[in-house]
Design an enzyme around this catalytic site. Sequence first.
Site, short mmCIF file in Angstrom:
data_model
loop_
_atom_site.label_atom_id
_atom_site.label_comp_id
_atom_site.label_asym_id
_atom_site.label_seq_id
_atom_site.Cartn_x
_atom_site.Cartn_y
_atom_site.Cartn_z
N CYS A 1 50.22 32.95 -40.00
CA CYS A 1 51.20 32.14 -39.29
C CYS A 1 51.67 31.00 -40.21
O CYS A 1 50.88 30.17 -40.61
CB CYS A 1 50.47 31.59 -38.07
SG CYS A 1 51.36 30.47 -37.06
N CYS B 1 47.16 28.67 -34.01
CA CYS B 1 48.42 28.04 -34.39
C CYS B 1 49.30 27.81 -33.15
O CYS B 1 49.95 26.78 -33.03
CB CYS B 1 49.12 28.96 -35.38
SG CYS B 1 50.60 28.25 -36.00
N GLY C 1 61.75 26.35 -31.48
CA GLY C 1 61.18 26.47 -32.83
C GLY C 1 61.95 27.56 -33.57
O GLY C 1 61.73 28.74 -33.30
N SER D 1 63.58 34.22 -33.06
CA SER D 1 63.90 32.86 -32.60
C SER D 1 65.41 32.59 -32.66
O SER D 1 65.94 31.83 -31.85
CB SER D 1 63.11 31.81 -33.40
OG SER D 1 63.44 31.87 -34.77
#
Length: 395
Positions: free
Chosen positions: A200, A100, A7, A14
């Site tokens: 989020c 989430c 993701g 990330s």
Amino acid sequence: MKRVVIGLSGGVDSSVAAYLLQREGYEVIGLFMKNWHDDSVTISNECPWLDDSNDAMLVAEKLGIPFQTVDLSEEYKARIVDYMFAEYERGRTPNPDVLCNREIKFDVFMKIALDLGADYVATGHYCRKGMIHKDGKDIYQLLSGIDTNKDQSYFLCQLSQEQLAKSLFPIGELTKPEVRKIATELDLVTAEKKDSQGLCFIGKVKLPDFLQQQLKPKEGFIVEIPEDEPVFSNVETEFNSTESKLEYLSRKIIYKEDWGKVVGKHQGAHYFTKGQRKGLGVGGTVEPLFVIDTDVEKNIIYTGQGKQHPGLYKKALFVANDELHWVREDLALQLDETMHVKARIRYRQALEKATLYKVDMGLYIEFENLQSAITEGQFVAWYINDELIGSGVIS
């Protein structure tokens, strides 16, 4: 080569996670989750999804990995936003970030990744995954990140063994400064990018504005309860069982208007949460006012002066069976069993010594020290050493 779908959020964590996977020899595919379109409720220029998806694409280009955007806004609205509205309406304070991860990143998103032939799904969370072999099977562990300042294991407290089995957390062994250093050396566009704040995927949201889409403003009174109110000093000490003691320690005080005085007005009790100081708009008190409780039925906010107000503190809480979750199912308590753990009731709170008691209706958690603003709807997570073994919604 094992295939990993990561993701890519458009943030530095990330981005570096993707690079580390690539370096380890995985076939990496970057996916950006588009979960929200409505910019009218975000604070302008704070984390709009368009900039993030652009940054994620530039990182993927730089690393030479395939990239695409997936639109999960329908699922996000149904599973996260509608849940939030329902919880606030009930007078509870939800934690959308925990939800989430459970409902979107490690469920909807994970299914998409597995359909793309992925062996694993990876994220830029600061936590680690361990594995032990017990009774002939592999058991996965959710371990806190090496960087205690950034540890995000709490946000993953609702993950299951099935979800953990397919998850990778490449930056869990690194500190934030180390992650930034790698991003700078690779000249990634996200190297200096600030951490996103707020909800989020939605960005830095003006929560009352966001809630007002669904929960209409409704004027009500703010009542201040003095700290010498008898309810705080009439303490019970005689109990006929451990369970009755725990029930007493975790009880919710039902405040009455005539215990205090009206000090102001508000636009809806459902916009406020226990422990909140900002947004009350009441001045002239010796110490700042804190919300000690809300009554959404009568639309009253109860407050107390100063962060030491007795209305803010409790020693125990309760989690009902249907909101109780064990990451380590093999360690789940049976009726009348107890366990010594360390627990936290919010992200970034230092872990506190506590004891779990399993009863017929659920689980009591008694802390060694008084806890401030134990809030219904939030998650409590418990650990043994650096392993998060279970969690639940505070009743």
